[in-house]
Scaffold this active site. Structure first.
Site, PDB file in Angstrom:
ATOM      1  CE  LYS A 198      -3.941  -2.283   2.064  1.00  0.00           C
ATOM      2  NZ  LYS A 198      -4.551  -2.632   3.355  1.00  0.00           N
TER       3      LYS A 198
ATOM      4  CE  LYS B 224      -7.402 -15.491  -5.407  1.00  0.00           C
ATOM      5  NZ  LYS B 224      -7.457 -15.547  -3.955  1.00  0.00           N
TER       6      LYS B 224
ATOM      7  CE  LYS C  21     -13.815  -5.796  -1.835  1.00  0.00           C
ATOM      8  NZ  LYS C  21     -13.510  -5.294  -0.504  1.00  0.00           N
TER       9      LYS C  21
END
Ligand code: TRP
Length: 348
Positions: free
Chosen positions: A130, A212, A215
């Site tokens: 992040k 996969k 989001k």
């Protein structure tokens, strides 16, 4: 060591009955729920709520570490709650609540911060990722994200945390904080562990043949629970295929196997068998297969979407649900915080 009695003995967990065992998990309100969340989390939460005391939380405080703009926070919190309920989480069974409604979390977070070391926080994978993504906002909340998460969990003295692999490091850190706390102040907390679904953990591949559903990655390759019927059809029909196998019983390329995998999740067994057979006999028509998958996907997602939409727009109901969940969570939180303040000697 202070002379407090042992309030909790970790060895007891092993013999703990399910009704006494506590499950806790959280989801950040920073994106739309997708099919991967459904099969990887929600569907299993629905089973867990039948057997355990469950606390399911919308992590709005965690969202502030990466999304300081709160303009859309309220509607995002409402949407995530509505989607959770539409997936089958029953607010009468589980405590379904919003993180910021439980002030005790912030108090426990503060105490745990004194037991968390700069070095370990700085080397957390999610922090490093992040920090790289938001170099202009490497705030202390981002650094202590795992401390807040540990507070969420141990506030209820939870032992089971149903989360994906990406959260394992946070859980390990939570166990370290627990052990430091218990060692310094006396045993208050059990060690939280990842709840493993074993065979129930299915892979939900993305529609572009890579990885996969997620989001943040390719939005056209992810099926959201809020997608319209047209959007679902459009996304499924765009999935990558080829001109079909030329040898009987060939191995499926990854992107084809993914389409089969999605079909296994939402279509009936004979439909899957029909296309397996067609593949093995080299007469499969991927256009037909995708049409069938799109139809079954619409049948699967549209009732969830419609239910979520009804709930989402019923603010009165949502407020009542949040308050009900918060009441249950506060009760458990205040019991724990009483023990914490006693153990720490903050009882003058
Ligand atoms: N960090 C979790 C995630 O990004 C969300 C979360 C917040 C959580 N608090 C939690 C998960 C407590 C489990 C338990 O997915």
């Amino acid at each position: 060591m202070p002379s407090h009695s042992v309030i909790f003995d970790n060895s007891y967990i092993c013999g703990m009955s399910k009704q006494n065992a506590i499950v806790m998990s959280g989801i950040r309100p920073t994106g739309f729920l997708h099919l991967g969340n459904y099969f990887g989390a929600m569907r299993n939460y629905v089973k867990l709520q039948e057997e355990y005391t469950c606390f399911f939380m919308v992590a709005d405080l965690h969202a502030l570490t990466t999304h300081p703009d709160t303009k859309e926070l309220k509607s995002n919190v409402h949407r995530v709650l509505a989607e959770n309920i539409a997936c089958g989480i029953d607010p009468d069974k589980a405590a379904l609540y919003c993180q910021s409604h439980i002030r005790e979390t912030s108090e426990l977070y503060l105490y745990l911060n004194m037991l968390a070391y700069l070095g370990e926080l700085e080397k957390t994978t999610t922090f490093k990722d992040k920090a790289r993504l938001q170099p202009d906002n490497i705030n202390a909340g981002l650094l202590t994200y795992p401390v807040l998460q540990a507070a969420d969990i141990i506030l209820h003295r939870a032992t089971w945390v149903p989360v994906g692999k990406d959260q394992e490091q946070h859980l390990e850190m939570a166990r370290n904080f627990v052990n430091r706390f218990n060692h310094r102040y006396g045993n208050v907390f059990p060690e939280p562990m990842a709840y493993n679904f074993g065979d129930d953990l299915v892979k939900v591949p993305s529609l572009d043949g890579t990885g996969k559903m997620s989001k943040s990655e390719n939005q056209l390759a992810t099926l959201y629970l809020a997608d319209s019927d047209d959007m679902i059809v459009k996304k499924v029909m765009k999935a990558k295929t080829d001109s079909g196998p030329t040898e009987p019983n060939s191995t499926k390329p990854d992107y084809i196997e993914n389409i089969f995998q999605l079909m296994r999740l939402v279509s009936s067994a004979d439909v899957v068998l029909h296309f397996e057979k067609a593949f093995n006999e080299c007469n499969i028509r991927y256009g037909d297969m995708k049409k069938q998958l799109a139809e079954d996907m619409v049948k699967f997602i549209s009732p969830i979407r419609e239910k979520a939409e009804d709930i989402r727009t019923n603010e009165k109901y949502l407020t009542a649900i949040m308050e009900k969940g918060a009441e249950k969570a506060r009760k458990s939180a205040s019991d724990t915080m009483h023990l914490v303040r006693e153990a720490m000697g903050l009882n003058y």
